[in-house]
Design a protein around this motif. Structure first.
Motif, PDB file in Angstrom:
ATOM      1  N   MET A   1       1.017  -1.126   0.044  1.00 52.12           N
ATOM      2  CA  MET A   1       0.036  -0.073  -0.148  1.00 52.12           C
ATOM      3  C   MET A   1       0.939   1.281   0.011  1.00 52.12           C
ATOM      4  O   MET A   1       1.669   1.166   0.528  1.00 52.12           O
ATOM      5  N   VAL A   2       0.274   2.297  -0.595  1.00 57.74           N
ATOM      6  CA  VAL A   2       1.174   3.363  -0.815  1.00 57.74           C
ATOM      7  C   VAL A   2       0.535   4.581   0.065  1.00 57.74           C
ATOM      8  O   VAL A   2      -0.678   4.702   0.314  1.00 57.74           O
ATOM      9  N   LYS A   3       1.455   5.421   0.726  1.00 56.88           N
ATOM     10  CA  LYS A   3       0.946   6.529   1.569  1.00 56.88           C
ATOM     11  C   LYS A   3       1.626   7.708   0.970  1.00 56.88           C
ATOM     12  O   LYS A   3       2.836   7.668   0.550  1.00 56.88           O
ATOM     13  N   LEU A   4       0.955   8.748   1.404  1.00 56.12           N
ATOM     14  CA  LEU A   4       1.589  10.127   1.079  1.00 56.12           C
ATOM     15  C   LEU A   4       1.959  10.653   2.475  1.00 56.12           C
ATOM     16  O   LEU A   4       1.310  10.706   3.316  1.00 56.12           O
ATOM     17  N   ASP A  23       6.025   3.692   0.319  1.00 53.72           N
ATOM     18  CA  ASP A  23       5.589   2.231   0.701  1.00 53.72           C
ATOM     19  C   ASP A  23       5.212   2.155   2.089  1.00 53.72           C
ATOM     20  O   ASP A  23       6.107   2.817   2.585  1.00 53.72           O
ATOM     21  N   VAL A  24       3.955   1.808   2.884  1.00 55.62           N
ATOM     22  CA  VAL A  24       4.199   1.893   4.029  1.00 55.62           C
ATOM     23  C   VAL A  24       5.082   0.955   4.896  1.00 55.62           C
ATOM     24  O   VAL A  24       5.255   1.351   6.054  1.00 55.62           O
ATOM     25  N   ARG A  25       5.475   0.101   4.463  1.00 57.98           N
ATOM     26  CA  ARG A  25       6.779  -0.748   5.102  1.00 57.98           C
ATOM     27  C   ARG A  25       7.952  -0.075   5.025  1.00 57.98           C
ATOM     28  O   ARG A  25       8.983  -0.556   5.871  1.00 57.98           O
ATOM     29  N   SER A  26       8.117   1.153   4.409  1.00 62.29           N
ATOM     30  CA  SER A  26       9.262   1.789   4.615  1.00 62.29           C
ATOM     31  C   SER A  26       9.665   2.656   5.792  1.00 62.29           C
ATOM     32  O   SER A  26       8.679   3.167   6.208  1.00 62.29           O
ATOM     33  N   ARG A  28      10.841   6.258   8.014  1.00 61.71           N
ATOM     34  CA  ARG A  28      10.605   7.439   7.453  1.00 61.71           C
ATOM     35  C   ARG A  28      11.336   8.110   6.577  1.00 61.71           C
ATOM     36  O   ARG A  28      11.216   8.900   5.530  1.00 61.71           O
ATOM     37  N   GLU A  29      12.797   7.979   6.595  1.00 61.78           N
ATOM     38  CA  GLU A  29      14.013   8.259   5.706  1.00 61.78           C
ATOM     39  C   GLU A  29      14.286   7.107   4.747  1.00 61.78           C
ATOM     40  O   GLU A  29      15.010   7.277   3.827  1.00 61.78           O
ATOM     41  N   GLY A  30      13.211   6.203   4.481  1.00 63.88           N
ATOM     42  CA  GLY A  30      13.273   5.283   3.460  1.00 63.88           C
ATOM     43  C   GLY A  30      13.387   5.684   2.131  1.00 63.88           C
ATOM     44  O   GLY A  30      13.022   6.891   1.668  1.00 63.88           O
ATOM     45  N   ARG A  31      13.403   4.888   1.185  1.00 63.54           N
ATOM     46  CA  ARG A  31      13.184   5.086  -0.375  1.00 63.54           C
ATOM     47  C   ARG A  31      11.845   5.412  -0.584  1.00 63.54           C
ATOM     48  O   ARG A  31      10.995   4.582  -0.166  1.00 63.54           O
ATOM     49  N   ASP A  32      11.696   6.483  -1.336  1.00 60.82           N
ATOM     50  CA  ASP A  32      10.349   7.009  -1.661  1.00 60.82           C
ATOM     51  C   ASP A  32      10.270   6.798  -3.279  1.00 60.82           C
ATOM     52  O   ASP A  32      10.918   6.630  -4.058  1.00 60.82           O
ATOM     53  N   LEU A  33       8.817   6.634  -3.576  1.00 57.88           N
ATOM     54  CA  LEU A  33       8.434   6.463  -4.798  1.00 57.88           C
ATOM     55  C   LEU A  33       8.568   7.598  -5.754  1.00 57.88           C
ATOM     56  O   LEU A  33       9.141   7.608  -6.873  1.00 57.88           O
ATOM     57  N   LEU A  34       8.001   8.952  -5.009  1.00 54.91           N
ATOM     58  CA  LEU A  34       8.158   9.974  -5.842  1.00 54.91           C
ATOM     59  C   LEU A  34       7.913  11.171  -5.009  1.00 54.91           C
ATOM     60  O   LEU A  34       7.257  11.071  -3.743  1.00 54.91           O
ATOM     61  N   LYS A  35       8.880  12.199  -5.063  1.00 53.03           N
ATOM     62  CA  LYS A  35       8.826  13.472  -4.338  1.00 53.03           C
ATOM     63  C   LYS A  35       7.286  14.211  -5.001  1.00 53.03           C
ATOM     64  O   LYS A  35       7.479  14.627  -6.026  1.00 53.03           O
ATOM     65  N   VAL A  36       6.449  14.459  -4.199  1.00 52.52           N
ATOM     66  CA  VAL A  36       5.402  15.304  -4.760  1.00 52.52           C
ATOM     67  C   VAL A  36       5.063  16.683  -4.086  1.00 52.52           C
ATOM     68  O   VAL A  36       4.222  17.520  -4.567  1.00 52.52           O
ATOM     69  N   GLY A  37       5.959  17.191  -3.292  1.00 53.36           N
ATOM     70  CA  GLY A  37       6.088  18.527  -2.523  1.00 53.36           C
ATOM     71  C   GLY A  37       7.129  18.385  -1.457  1.00 53.36           C
ATOM     72  O   GLY A  37       7.699  17.477  -1.055  1.00 53.36           O
ATOM     73  N   PHE A  38       6.887  19.849  -0.801  1.00 55.05           N
ATOM     74  CA  PHE A  38       7.562  19.958   0.279  1.00 55.05           C
ATOM     75  C   PHE A  38       6.643  21.024   1.306  1.00 55.05           C
ATOM     76  O   PHE A  38       5.949  21.746   0.944  1.00 55.05           O
ATOM     77  N   TYR A  39       7.157  21.031   2.580  1.00 55.93           N
ATOM     78  CA  TYR A  39       6.479  21.787   3.747  1.00 55.93           C
ATOM     79  C   TYR A  39       7.531  22.232   4.634  1.00 55.93           C
ATOM     80  O   TYR A  39       8.415  21.639   5.167  1.00 55.93           O
ATOM     81  N   ASP A  40       7.470  23.421   4.621  1.00 58.99           N
ATOM     82  CA  ASP A  40       8.462  24.322   5.622  1.00 58.99           C
ATOM     83  C   ASP A  40       7.594  24.935   6.768  1.00 58.99           C
ATOM     84  O   ASP A  40       7.019  26.043   6.684  1.00 58.99           O
TER      85      ASP A  40
END
Length: 87
Positions: A1-4, A23-26, A28-40
């Motif tokens: 399952m994928v999470k944002l 992926d939910v099994r990763s 917090r600093e694991g490998r991501d599928l795609l970067k979709v934004g950032f928040y400061d």
């Protein structure tokens, strides 16, 4: 399952967060599928790749509570509902 969800970056006491599809099994600093934004949170800035976010939401990705609040604030979740109603 994928999470944002948020991925922490930056230095100590100056954290910024990337919003990533992961992926939910990763971890917090694991490998991501795609970067979709950032928040400061310090400067209260947000950048969102709306087409990529809508793509993952349509495929069944679940945002975490914090990302859900960010998306609701940017009115993306209401757009998703409108898109699904049109189709």
């Amino acid at each position: 399952m994928v999470k944002l969800r948020l991925k922490r970056c930056g230095r100590k006491q100056r954290a910024i967060y990337r919003i990533v599809a992961i992926d939910v099994r990763s971890r917090r600093e694991g490998r991501d599928l795609l970067k979709v934004g950032f928040y400061d949170p310090i400067q209260n800035q947000t950048y969102l790749n709306v087409p990529a976010i809508l793509y993952f939401l349509e495929k069944g990705a679940q945002p975490t509570e914090t990302v859900h609040d960010i998306l609701r604030k940017a009115r993306i979740l209401s757009r998703k509902n409108l898109v699904s109603m049109i189709e």
